[in-house]
Design a protein around this motif. Structure first.
Motif, short mmCIF file in Angstrom:
data_model
loop_
_atom_site.label_atom_id
_atom_site.label_comp_id
_atom_site.label_asym_id
_atom_site.label_seq_id
_atom_site.Cartn_x
_atom_site.Cartn_y
_atom_site.Cartn_z
N ARG A 258 3.81 7.69 5.23
CA ARG A 258 4.17 6.76 6.31
C ARG A 258 3.29 6.97 7.53
O ARG A 258 2.86 6.01 8.19
CB ARG A 258 5.65 6.94 6.67
CG ARG A 258 6.13 5.94 7.73
CD ARG A 258 7.55 6.25 8.14
NE ARG A 258 8.49 6.05 7.06
CZ ARG A 258 9.04 4.87 6.75
NH1 ARG A 258 8.72 3.79 7.45
NH2 ARG A 258 9.89 4.78 5.77
N GLU A 308 5.05 0.11 2.45
CA GLU A 308 5.83 -0.32 1.30
C GLU A 308 4.96 -0.44 0.04
O GLU A 308 5.36 -0.02 -1.05
CB GLU A 308 6.49 -1.67 1.61
CG GLU A 308 7.38 -2.21 0.51
CD GLU A 308 8.66 -1.41 0.36
OE1 GLU A 308 9.25 -1.45 -0.73
OE2 GLU A 308 9.06 -0.73 1.34
N ARG A 311 3.95 3.11 -1.08
CA ARG A 311 5.08 3.81 -1.70
C ARG A 311 5.33 3.28 -3.11
O ARG A 311 5.58 4.07 -4.03
CB ARG A 311 6.33 3.62 -0.85
CG ARG A 311 7.53 4.39 -1.39
CD ARG A 311 8.77 4.16 -0.58
NE ARG A 311 9.27 2.80 -0.72
CZ ARG A 311 10.40 2.37 -0.19
NH1 ARG A 311 11.16 3.19 0.52
NH2 ARG A 311 10.79 1.12 -0.35
N SER A 312 5.27 1.97 -3.30
CA SER A 312 5.52 1.41 -4.63
C SER A 312 4.48 1.89 -5.63
O SER A 312 4.81 2.25 -6.76
CB SER A 312 5.53 -0.12 -4.54
OG SER A 312 6.55 -0.58 -3.69
N ARG A 360 4.66 -7.17 -2.07
CA ARG A 360 5.66 -6.18 -2.51
C ARG A 360 5.98 -6.37 -4.00
O ARG A 360 6.14 -5.38 -4.74
CB ARG A 360 6.93 -6.33 -1.67
CG ARG A 360 6.74 -5.86 -0.23
CD ARG A 360 8.01 -6.06 0.58
NE ARG A 360 7.81 -5.61 1.96
CZ ARG A 360 8.74 -5.70 2.91
NH1 ARG A 360 9.91 -6.23 2.62
NH2 ARG A 360 8.48 -5.28 4.13
N ARG A 364 5.34 -3.61 -7.07
CA ARG A 364 6.40 -3.09 -7.92
C ARG A 364 6.25 -3.50 -9.38
O ARG A 364 6.53 -2.73 -10.29
CB ARG A 364 7.76 -3.57 -7.39
CG ARG A 364 8.19 -2.89 -6.11
CD ARG A 364 9.62 -3.24 -5.75
NE ARG A 364 10.06 -2.51 -4.58
CZ ARG A 364 10.58 -1.28 -4.62
NH1 ARG A 364 10.71 -0.68 -5.79
NH2 ARG A 364 10.97 -0.68 -3.52
#
Length: 471
Positions: A258, A308, A311-312, A360, A364
């Protein structure tokens, strides 16, 4: 001109604490000779426990046996000073980062964009607080004057040059950032404030202290030009974070990730650009680094979106060995074009713009799982569409209306004779690939009111083949 100076009194410590998972626990930076280790800087929790800078390591461990330490890296503060210069570049094209633990930027030229100085100052402080750096800020008509004032009083703003001499005159001579050891030497001869220095004969000062002292005073007061080598941001973002311990799970990496993506977003804002591809490298002790590549369909710079996506992708990556450091590299930095928005945008509260939702989902589900349908140049209905990755044209040509529902295969149309609403539309294509098609398409209204899209052999009507339905 008006120059804003940002003094960073705890730059080395803040640069470590901002990426430390437990910054509120006792912490210290240590350095010195291996046989004489001492504390270079301590955080508030360590200071409350009795530790302080300059203390021997053995004594500190006797006072507090359990506190985290990091080895001093003299180059670390310089790297983060350059990073903050890149951040300041978003507000001004004239940024100077040549003084230790300080950044100076020309502020007056940005008033028309950011607002007057109180609003501008509040924005600077909010950004620096979010980035995790303690600071002092002052404004003055000269860069050297702003540097001196920021070192002695936080929040001071001198807007007129005629007031600058009085403000500087009250500064203690030892805190005036004079060249070499001139401040201490002047203090030893009885001078306590800069106004006393301003009143002395220049010839005597030149003989005893050299021309460099007079030049510094003239630049401070605005009587001589300030020749500053202004900062220019690099074309590549490359930041590395060394972890305090080995990490084997994805969840423990999210805090430093982050911070890295937030730093990348701040750097991109300074360049007024975006990022379309970057890589997060997971470094291991005795194993090749593991690359986690992140790609976007369009340039972005929103910190929440970048985190985001990272992280995915990170959660889908395998960690073959414990991670000891993270390195984020971004070299593909195209211009950033904000998405257009209507003045009265009716997007619901909490709604996510389509561009962010698309990225996003791709992160994913995989880069090939989300795509849109676009027209192709082939007029045959079964081949008139294609997957679009964002690089194809918006439209190929003007065509008559097409049905919302296209059947996989045409089927005979049964029932009473339909009413022809429009047509024929002649389609003759595919002779070059063995899929020759010669059809006349019509829009039909059936007995129950449905609107159908059907074709008949060229020059004939009645033997209808249903190919689609209109909504």
């Amino acid at each position: 001109m008006l120059w804003a100076c940002i003094v960073l009194p705890h730059l080395a410590l803040d640069s470590v604490l901002r990426r430390h998972p437990e910054p509120d626990k006792p912490f210290a930076i240590v350095g010195g000779h291996p046989q004489r280790r001492e504390l270079i800087a301590v955080n508030d929790a360590a200071a409350q426990a009795g530790l302080h800078a300059g203390q021997r390591m053995t004594l500190a461990q006797a006072i507090l046996h359990d506190f985290a330490v990091v080895e001093q890296d003299p180059r670390e503060a310089e790297r983060w000073q350059r990073f903050l210069a890149a951040w300041a570049y978003r507000y001004s094209s004239q940024v100077y980062a040549g003084w230790p633990d300080a950044i100076v930027l020309e502020a007056q030229g940005s008033f028309s964009l950011v607002g007057d100085w109180p609003r501008f100052e509040a924005q600077l402080r909010a950004d620096l607080t979010a980035l995790g750096f303690r600071h002092r800020i002052a404004l003055a008509p000269t860069a050297h004057g702003a540097r001196v004032l920021a070192g002695v009083r936080d929040g001071l703003a001198i807007l007129q040059r005629e007031h600058l001499r009085n403000a500087l005159g009250a500064v203690q001579i030892r805190r005036a950032a004079l060249p070499d050891d001139a401040g201490m030497r002047l203090h030893h001869v009885g001078l306590r404030e800069l106004r006393q220095l301003f009143a002395l004969p220049r010839d005597g000062l030149r003989r005893r202290f050299g021309q460099g002292l007079l030049d510094q005073v003239d630049r401070m007061l605005g009587d001589a030009p300030e020749l500053l080598d202004c900062y220019r941001p690099p074309d590549t973002f490359d930041v590395r974070i060394e972890l305090a311990y080995e990490v084997e799970q994805h969840q423990a990496l999210l805090f430093p990730v982050r911070r890295l993506t937030a730093d990348l977003a701040a750097y991109l804002a300074g360049r007024d650009g975006g990022v379309q591809r970057f890589v997060l490298r997971l470094e291991h002790e005795e194993h090749p680094s593991t690359p986690v590549e992140i790609g976007l369909l369009a340039a972005e710079r929103d910190p929440a979106l970048l985190f985001e996506l990272t992280r995915s992708r990170l959660e889908r990556a395998e960690i073959p060995a414990p991670v000891v450091a993270l390195r984020l590299i971004a070299s593909h930095l195209p211009p950033f074009v904000p998405a257009g928005r209507d003045l009265f945008d009716e997007q619901p509260v909490g709604g996510v713009p389509w561009e962010q939702l698309r990225e996003r989902l791709r992160a994913r589900l995989g880069p090939d799982a989300v795509y849109r349908i676009a027209e192709a140049t082939d007029p045959r209905p079964e081949r008139a569409w294609q997957r679009d990755d964002g690089s194809s044209a918006d439209g190929v040509e003007d065509r008559p209306p097409r049905p919302t529902w296209l059947l996989p295969q045409p089927i005979p149309l049964r029932g009473p004779a339909p009413r022809i609403l429009s047509g024929p539309e002649r389609l003759e294509s595919g002779w070059w690939d063995g899929g020759d098609a010669k059809r006349d398409y019509y829009v039909l209204e059936l007995a129950l009111g449905q609107r159908a899209w059907a074709f008949a052999p060229v020059g004939e009507q009645g033997n209808w083949m249903l190919h689609g339905w209109f909504a």
